[in-house]
Design a protein around this motif. Structure first.
Motif, PDB file in Angstrom:
ATOM      1  N   ASP A  47      -8.820   2.097  23.227  1.00  0.00           N
ATOM      2  CA  ASP A  47      -9.741   3.229  23.322  1.00  0.00           C
ATOM      3  C   ASP A  47      -9.619   4.197  22.153  1.00  0.00           C
ATOM      4  O   ASP A  47     -10.574   4.905  21.834  1.00  0.00           O
ATOM      5  N   LEU A  48      -8.472   4.216  21.480  1.00  0.00           N
ATOM      6  CA  LEU A  48      -8.304   5.108  20.328  1.00  0.00           C
ATOM      7  C   LEU A  48      -8.361   4.378  18.984  1.00  0.00           C
ATOM      8  O   LEU A  48      -8.444   5.027  17.942  1.00  0.00           O
ATOM      9  N   ALA A  49      -8.306   3.071  19.000  1.00  0.00           N
ATOM     10  CA  ALA A  49      -8.206   2.315  17.747  1.00  0.00           C
ATOM     11  C   ALA A  49      -9.363   2.591  16.804  1.00  0.00           C
ATOM     12  O   ALA A  49      -9.147   2.829  15.606  1.00  0.00           O
ATOM     13  N   ASP A  50     -10.585   2.565  17.307  1.00  0.00           N
ATOM     14  CA  ASP A  50     -11.742   2.791  16.434  1.00  0.00           C
ATOM     15  C   ASP A  50     -11.740   4.195  15.847  1.00  0.00           C
ATOM     16  O   ASP A  50     -11.988   4.376  14.651  1.00  0.00           O
ATOM     17  N   ASP A  51     -11.446   5.194  16.686  1.00  0.00           N
ATOM     18  CA  ASP A  51     -11.449   6.582  16.207  1.00  0.00           C
ATOM     19  C   ASP A  51     -10.358   6.826  15.165  1.00  0.00           C
ATOM     20  O   ASP A  51     -10.599   7.461  14.140  1.00  0.00           O
ATOM     21  N   VAL A  52      -9.152   6.330  15.433  1.00  0.00           N
ATOM     22  CA  VAL A  52      -8.054   6.541  14.498  1.00  0.00           C
ATOM     23  C   VAL A  52      -8.303   5.785  13.202  1.00  0.00           C
ATOM     24  O   VAL A  52      -8.042   6.302  12.107  1.00  0.00           O
ATOM     25  N   THR A  53      -8.833   4.578  13.303  1.00  0.00           N
ATOM     26  CA  THR A  53      -9.152   3.808  12.096  1.00  0.00           C
ATOM     27  C   THR A  53     -10.222   4.513  11.277  1.00  0.00           C
ATOM     28  O   THR A  53     -10.098   4.638  10.049  1.00  0.00           O
ATOM     29  N   ALA A  54     -11.261   4.988  11.940  1.00  0.00           N
ATOM     30  CA  ALA A  54     -12.322   5.713  11.230  1.00  0.00           C
ATOM     31  C   ALA A  54     -11.766   6.963  10.549  1.00  0.00           C
ATOM     32  O   ALA A  54     -12.090   7.242   9.386  1.00  0.00           O
ATOM     33  N   GLU A  55     -10.929   7.706  11.255  1.00  0.00           N
ATOM     34  CA  GLU A  55     -10.336   8.917  10.677  1.00  0.00           C
ATOM     35  C   GLU A  55      -9.427   8.559   9.500  1.00  0.00           C
ATOM     36  O   GLU A  55      -9.395   9.271   8.491  1.00  0.00           O
ATOM     37  N   THR A  56      -8.705   7.448   9.616  1.00  0.00           N
ATOM     38  CA  THR A  56      -7.830   6.999   8.525  1.00  0.00           C
ATOM     39  C   THR A  56      -8.642   6.751   7.259  1.00  0.00           C
ATOM     40  O   THR A  56      -8.290   7.225   6.174  1.00  0.00           O
ATOM     41  N   PHE A  57      -9.741   6.020   7.384  1.00  0.00           N
ATOM     42  CA  PHE A  57     -10.541   5.719   6.204  1.00  0.00           C
ATOM     43  C   PHE A  57     -11.330   6.919   5.709  1.00  0.00           C
ATOM     44  O   PHE A  57     -11.568   7.053   4.505  1.00  0.00           O
ATOM     45  N   TYR A  58     -11.697   7.821   6.598  1.00  0.00           N
ATOM     46  CA  TYR A  58     -12.346   9.066   6.170  1.00  0.00           C
ATOM     47  C   TYR A  58     -11.387   9.875   5.297  1.00  0.00           C
ATOM     48  O   TYR A  58     -11.743  10.337   4.212  1.00  0.00           O
ATOM     49  N   ARG A  59     -10.141  10.016   5.776  1.00  0.00           N
ATOM     50  CA  ARG A  59      -9.147  10.761   5.003  1.00  0.00           C
ATOM     51  C   ARG A  59      -8.830  10.051   3.683  1.00  0.00           C
ATOM     52  O   ARG A  59      -8.647  10.704   2.656  1.00  0.00           O
ATOM     53  N   ALA A  60      -8.753   8.722   3.731  1.00  0.00           N
ATOM     54  CA  ALA A  60      -8.495   7.964   2.496  1.00  0.00           C
ATOM     55  C   ALA A  60      -9.619   8.195   1.492  1.00  0.00           C
ATOM     56  O   ALA A  60      -9.356   8.399   0.302  1.00  0.00           O
ATOM     57  N   PHE A  61     -10.842   8.175   1.972  1.00  0.00           N
ATOM     58  CA  PHE A  61     -11.985   8.410   1.084  1.00  0.00           C
ATOM     59  C   PHE A  61     -11.901   9.807   0.470  1.00  0.00           C
ATOM     60  O   PHE A  61     -12.104   9.977  -0.737  1.00  0.00           O
ATOM     61  N   GLU A  62     -11.573  10.788   1.284  1.00  0.00           N
ATOM     62  CA  GLU A  62     -11.470  12.161   0.799  1.00  0.00           C
ATOM     63  C   GLU A  62     -10.340  12.327  -0.224  1.00  0.00           C
ATOM     64  O   GLU A  62     -10.441  13.148  -1.126  1.00  0.00           O
ATOM     65  N   LYS A  63      -9.270  11.542  -0.078  1.00  0.00           N
ATOM     66  CA  LYS A  63      -8.096  11.659  -0.953  1.00  0.00           C
ATOM     67  C   LYS A  63      -8.079  10.620  -2.069  1.00  0.00           C
ATOM     68  O   LYS A  63      -7.089  10.509  -2.790  1.00  0.00           O
ATOM     69  N   ARG A  64      -9.139   9.858  -2.221  1.00  0.00           N
ATOM     70  CA  ARG A  64      -9.107   8.710  -3.131  1.00  0.00           C
ATOM     71  C   ARG A  64      -8.836   9.077  -4.586  1.00  0.00           C
ATOM     72  O   ARG A  64      -8.274   8.299  -5.327  1.00  0.00           O
ATOM     73  N   ARG A  65      -9.205  10.269  -5.009  1.00  0.00           N
ATOM     74  CA  ARG A  65      -8.952  10.673  -6.399  1.00  0.00           C
ATOM     75  C   ARG A  65      -7.472  10.969  -6.661  1.00  0.00           C
ATOM     76  O   ARG A  65      -7.054  11.074  -7.799  1.00  0.00           O
ATOM     77  N   HIS A  66      -6.697  11.082  -5.604  1.00  0.00           N
ATOM     78  CA  HIS A  66      -5.261  11.329  -5.738  1.00  0.00           C
ATOM     79  C   HIS A  66      -4.446  10.040  -5.610  1.00  0.00           C
ATOM     80  O   HIS A  66      -3.220  10.084  -5.677  1.00  0.00           O
ATOM     81  N   TYR A  67      -5.128   8.927  -5.414  1.00  0.00           N
ATOM     82  CA  TYR A  67      -4.425   7.653  -5.250  1.00  0.00           C
ATOM     83  C   TYR A  67      -3.741   7.262  -6.559  1.00  0.00           C
ATOM     84  O   TYR A  67      -4.310   7.409  -7.638  1.00  0.00           O
TER      85      TYR A  67
END
Length: 197
Positions: free
Chosen positions: A47-67
Motif C-alpha cells: 500500500d505504500l510502495a507506489d507512493d514511496v517510490t514516486a516520492e523517491t524519484f521526485y526527490r531524485a529528479f529535484e536533486k539531479r544537478r547535485h548528483y
C-alpha cells in the motif's frame, strides 16, 4: 552533445542529459523503479510502495544537478533517497514487524510459494516470525544497513554511498546487527548475509 538514450548510457550520463532535457530522466525511472518498489514493498507493504517510490524519484529528479557524475551507477543514490523517504515510516515498519512476530501473519508476504509442503511452510513461518521480531529490535541505522545489503543487494561501498557514511561505519553497523539477529535466533538464521572480505 547528444542526449543519452535509455540503452547503453550510464545512469550518470542519463542524469547529466536530464539537466538539458528533463524527460531523459524517465530512463532512470524505467531502469530502477521496479527494484526500489519491491524493496519498499518488502519493508512497508504494497500500500505504500507506489507512493514511496514516486516520492523517491521526485526527490531524485529535484536533486539531479547535485548528483556525483563520477558514479556511473545511481542505485546507491536512489536507495539512499528511498531510505530517507522511508524514515518517516520507521514506526510503522517496527509495528508491522512486531505484529508479524506475534501473529505469524506476514503483512507484506504474498505467498510462501517456494516451500513445497505444509511442514516446510510452518518451519519457514516460525523462522520468519523470529526474524521479524529480531529486525523490530534493531535500531533504524542498524536495520537500514542490514536490509540494504541483504534485500537490496548493495555492496558495503554502495551502502555507505546510499547512507552518506563510511564503509567502516557500514561494517560496524552490519556486524552489530548480525550479532543481535544471531542472538535473537540462536545462530539459526539462514538469511544472514556473510561478511565481505
Amino acid at each position: 552533445m547528444t542526449v543519452p538514450t535509455r540503452h547503453g548510457a550510464s545512469d550518470a550520463a542519463v542524469i547529466e542529459g536530464s539537466w538539458r532535457e528533463p524527460g531523459v530522466f524517465a530512463a532512470l525511472y524505467e531502469r530502477h523503479a521496479a527494484h526500489i518498489s519491491r524493496y519498499v514493498a518488502r519493508r512497508l507493504g504494497d500500500d505504500l510502495a507506489d507512493d514511496v517510490t514516486a516520492e523517491t524519484f521526485y526527490r531524485a529528479f529535484e536533486k539531479r544537478r547535485h548528483y556525483d557524475l563520477g558514479r556511473p551507477d545511481a542505485r546507491p543514490w536512489l536507495y539512499g533517497i528511498a531510505a530517507n523517504v522511508m524514515a518517516q515510516y520507521h514506526r510503522r515498519e517496527t509495528r508491522m514487524l512486531r505484529a508479524f512476530a506475534r501473529s505469524g501473519a506476514d503483512p507484506v508476504a504474498r505467498t510462501y510459494g517456494q516451500w513445497e509442503d505444509a511442514d516446510d511452510r510452518v518451519v519457514a513461518s516460525g523462522m520468519h516470525q523470529s526474524l521479524a521480531a529480531a529486525l523490530a529490535g534493531l535500531s533504524r541505522a542498524h536495520r537500514e544497513v542490514l536490509l540494504l545489503i541483504a534485500w537490496a543487494d548493495l555492496s558495503y561501498e554502495e551502502t555507505a554511498q546510499a547512507l552518506g557514511t563510511s564503509v567502516g561505519t557500514v561494517r560496524s553497523r552490519l556486524h552489530r546487527a548480525r550479532r543481535k539477529i544471531r542472538a535473537a535466533l540462536g545462530d539459526g538464521n539462514p538469511m544472514l548475509v556473510t561478511e565481505e572480505s
